[in-house]
Write a protein that holds these residues in place. Structure first.
Motif, PDB file in Angstrom:
ATOM      1  N   TRP A 467      10.392  -3.058  -2.873  1.00  0.00           N
ATOM      2  CA  TRP A 467       9.188  -3.255  -2.211  1.00  0.00           C
ATOM      3  C   TRP A 467       8.533  -1.842  -2.263  1.00  0.00           C
ATOM      4  O   TRP A 467       7.255  -1.808  -2.148  1.00  0.00           O
ATOM      5  CB  TRP A 467       9.429  -3.850  -0.975  1.00  0.00           C
ATOM      6  CG  TRP A 467       8.084  -3.911  -0.156  1.00  0.00           C
ATOM      7  CD1 TRP A 467       7.283  -5.290  -0.193  1.00  0.00           C
ATOM      8  CD2 TRP A 467       7.703  -3.022   0.835  1.00  0.00           C
ATOM      9  NE1 TRP A 467       6.306  -5.112   0.762  1.00  0.00           N
ATOM     10  CE2 TRP A 467       6.372  -3.657   1.441  1.00  0.00           C
ATOM     11  CE3 TRP A 467       8.105  -1.699   1.329  1.00  0.00           C
ATOM     12  CZ2 TRP A 467       5.593  -3.038   2.386  1.00  0.00           C
ATOM     13  CZ3 TRP A 467       7.283  -1.322   2.247  1.00  0.00           C
ATOM     14  CH2 TRP A 467       6.144  -1.978   2.734  1.00  0.00           C
ATOM     15  N   SER A 471       4.789  -0.893  -3.931  1.00  0.00           N
ATOM     16  CA  SER A 471       3.941  -0.854  -3.179  1.00  0.00           C
ATOM     17  C   SER A 471       2.972   0.654  -3.452  1.00  0.00           C
ATOM     18  O   SER A 471       1.879   0.640  -3.589  1.00  0.00           O
ATOM     19  CB  SER A 471       4.263  -0.414  -1.744  1.00  0.00           C
ATOM     20  OG  SER A 471       4.908  -1.808  -1.185  1.00  0.00           O
ATOM     21  N   ARG A 476      -0.968  -1.116  -2.796  1.00  0.00           N
ATOM     22  CA  ARG A 476      -0.975  -2.185  -1.863  1.00  0.00           C
ATOM     23  C   ARG A 476       0.407  -2.550  -1.403  1.00  0.00           C
ATOM     24  O   ARG A 476       1.281  -2.755  -2.071  1.00  0.00           O
ATOM     25  CB  ARG A 476      -1.976  -3.279  -2.277  1.00  0.00           C
ATOM     26  CG  ARG A 476      -1.304  -4.030  -3.412  1.00  0.00           C
ATOM     27  CD  ARG A 476      -2.027  -4.950  -3.775  1.00  0.00           C
ATOM     28  NE  ARG A 476      -1.785  -5.884  -4.921  1.00  0.00           N
ATOM     29  CZ  ARG A 476      -2.037  -5.670  -6.331  1.00  0.00           C
ATOM     30  NH1 ARG A 476      -2.762  -4.842  -6.689  1.00  0.00           N
ATOM     31  NH2 ARG A 476      -1.334  -6.672  -7.208  1.00  0.00           N
ATOM     32  N   LEU A 477       0.292  -3.088  -0.187  1.00  0.00           N
ATOM     33  CA  LEU A 477       1.708  -3.458   0.530  1.00  0.00           C
ATOM     34  C   LEU A 477       1.742  -5.053   0.108  1.00  0.00           C
ATOM     35  O   LEU A 477       1.099  -6.111   0.584  1.00  0.00           O
ATOM     36  CB  LEU A 477       1.648  -3.346   1.893  1.00  0.00           C
ATOM     37  CG  LEU A 477       1.639  -2.021   2.223  1.00  0.00           C
ATOM     38  CD1 LEU A 477       1.326  -1.811   3.853  1.00  0.00           C
ATOM     39  CD2 LEU A 477       2.507  -0.881   1.834  1.00  0.00           C
TER      40      LEU A 477
END
Length: 488
Positions: A467, A471, A476-477
């Protein structure tokens, strides 16, 4: 580069297949790495340790022949496949590829450096980041410019080196060669890729990997097969003048000094990791990281980049886009690659499994080159076996590896965290545990990772480190939670 001949289909199937292979590779890497949670990294290229008997000897021999070198190559192959998948998807969607992949590579370099410094000095992620940078150069650089810069740098180095040898002045020629050789090599690779986009991926990958293997074998075969002490005695006896004898004695003294420094380095690392505090281990790793990073460049230029290109060929050729449609190819890889690779590994182990400095240098060097050659064939054979199993009635036996493969970065770093805390002196202090117990440790820890990975991915879309990596790559998350269907 055109991709009109490729038709990636069954995306979910492709991802699962790659993740299963990645999970298997993760287990193999752990089986190899665990030895060096209990042994100095400085002793990495010494082969099997002396004095080990019984079940520990056979456990070490098994890993040395059937595992070591076979699974970091597989992991590298998969990295190249991931590169090609990302590139192909970007091309088909008309999205920018270069900037996100540069960020992805930079993030990997940071992960690798922090892994080395904070956890364990056996890191391979930093070398992968260098290989990923080389891959970007090959795919995006201008070949003519690269070749011109490479040739110019090598020519400058040769001229400066010649002037230095002639005694005109002491000039800085090695940096020019250190720059020129890789730039020229990458430029030639980029040129070949423009000429034959698909075939060059396979041929360049094999060439980059095989050249150092064959080099080690040739040098080992042609070097004198006699102990260093005998070579020194002959050199002294053949020295015609006192000045020449003094020069020979100086060379002998420098060789002995370097060998003693290496022995001291091994002993110091063993002391720090087995009995030292975390602060001492951290300081040791900070001190040694620059040297390791410089060594990673050569390793990444040939072995890592070679496997990356070969992995990219697997995807761009369509083999991994729909592996079920190409089982005949994977069957050939299994039937020829595995017996050939493991057979070569057994022969290499019979020639020499332990390096005895000053006694069997040439023989061990030949054995190392032969072993690296076998690693490539065995790696491809293992890939073939896993793909065949996944597309057969034995699918249920290998499918559980997929969740661990989807979280490969998280699991790889977790293995280092758990391994160092269990074996190192600043943890539970089990440094020096026998090889058989090490193998059992790996089996237990990896079994837990399989269960935890499946549990985690039933609730979350990515592993924690995946993750974070994603990111940074896309700035972007992404959503972490799995989206669940609401009842009507």
């Amino acid at each position: 580069m055109s991709t009109t001949t490729f038709s990636p289909v069954a995306a979910n199937e492709r991802i699962v297949t790659l993740d299963v292979i990645r999970g298997v590779a993760l287990l193999g890497i752990f089986l190899m790495n665990v030895e060096f949670f209990n042994r100095p990294i400085a002793d990495l290229d010494a082969g099997l340790p002396l004095g080990v008997t019984g079940i520990d000897h056979w456990a070490g021999w098994f890993v040395h022949v059937f595992v070591r070198g076979k699974f970091w190559t597989m992991f590298s192959l998969l990295f190249g496949m991931g590169f090609a998948v990302m590139l192909t998807r970007a091309e088909l969607a008309g999205r920018d590829f270069f900037k996100p992949y540069v960020r992805r590579t930079l993030a990997l370099a940071v992960f690798g450096a922090l892994h080395y410094i904070l956890l364990w000095a056996g890191d391979i992620l930093f070398a992968y980041s260098i290989g990923a940078a080389f891959l970007l150069v090959i795919f995006h650089a201008r070949p003519k410019v690269m070749v011109f810069i490479g040739v110019a740098a090598i020519a400058c180095g040769a001229v400066l080196g010649g002037l230095t040898a002639a005694g005109v002045a002491k000039l800085p020629w090695p940096p020019f060669l250190a720059l020129g050789v890789p730039v020229l090599l990458l430029g030639v690779c980029a040129w070949a890729l423009r000429r034959q986009p698909l075939k060059a991926l396979r041929n360049l990958g094999l060439m980059l990997y095989l050249v150092p293997c064959l080099g080690l074998m040739v040098v080992g075969a042609l070097s004198p097969q006699v102990p260093q002490a005998e070579r020194d005695r002959v050199a002294l006896s053949e020295a015609a003048t006192p000045a020449k004898q003094a020069e020979v004695r100086k060379d002998i003294a420098e060789t002995q000094k370097a060998r003693k420094e290496h022995v001291d380095e091994i002993a110091n690392e063993a002391r720090v990791m087995s009995k030292g505090s975390y602060a001492e281990a951290l300081a040791w790793r900070v001190e040694h990281f620059p040297k390791q990073a410089s060594q990673d460049v050569g390793f990444a230029l040939f072995f890592v980049t070679g496997m990356f290109l070969l992995g990219a060929w697997f995807v761009r050729s369509g083999l991994m886009a729909n592996p079920g449609a190409h089982l005949d190819v994977f069957r050939k890889l299994a039937l020829f690659g595995l017996p050939m690779g493991l057979g070569i590994s057994v022969i290499a182990a019979a020639i020499a499994t332990t390096h005895l400095p000053g006694q069997n240098d040439a023989l061990f060097q030949f054995s190392m080159g032969l072993s690296l050659l076998g690693n490539l064939a065995a790696c491809l054979g293992y890939v073939g076996v896993v793909v065949l199993l996944f597309h057969s009635r034995w699918r249920a036996w290998v499918a559980p590896f997929a969740p661990a493969g989807r979280m490969a970065l998280t699991n790889y770093l977790t293995q280092s965290l758990v391994g160092t805390l269990f074996f190192y002196g600043y943890g539970l202090g089990h440094y020096g545990t026998g090889r058989a117990w090490q193998v059992l440790f790996v089996v237990v820890v990896f079994a837990v990772q399989l269960v935890v990975s499946r549990w985690w991915l039933s609730r979350f879309r990515y592993g924690p480190m995946e993750w974070l990596w994603r990111s940074f790559t896309y700035l972007r998350l992404p959503s972490m939670r799995q989206q669940r269907l609401q009842p009507a």
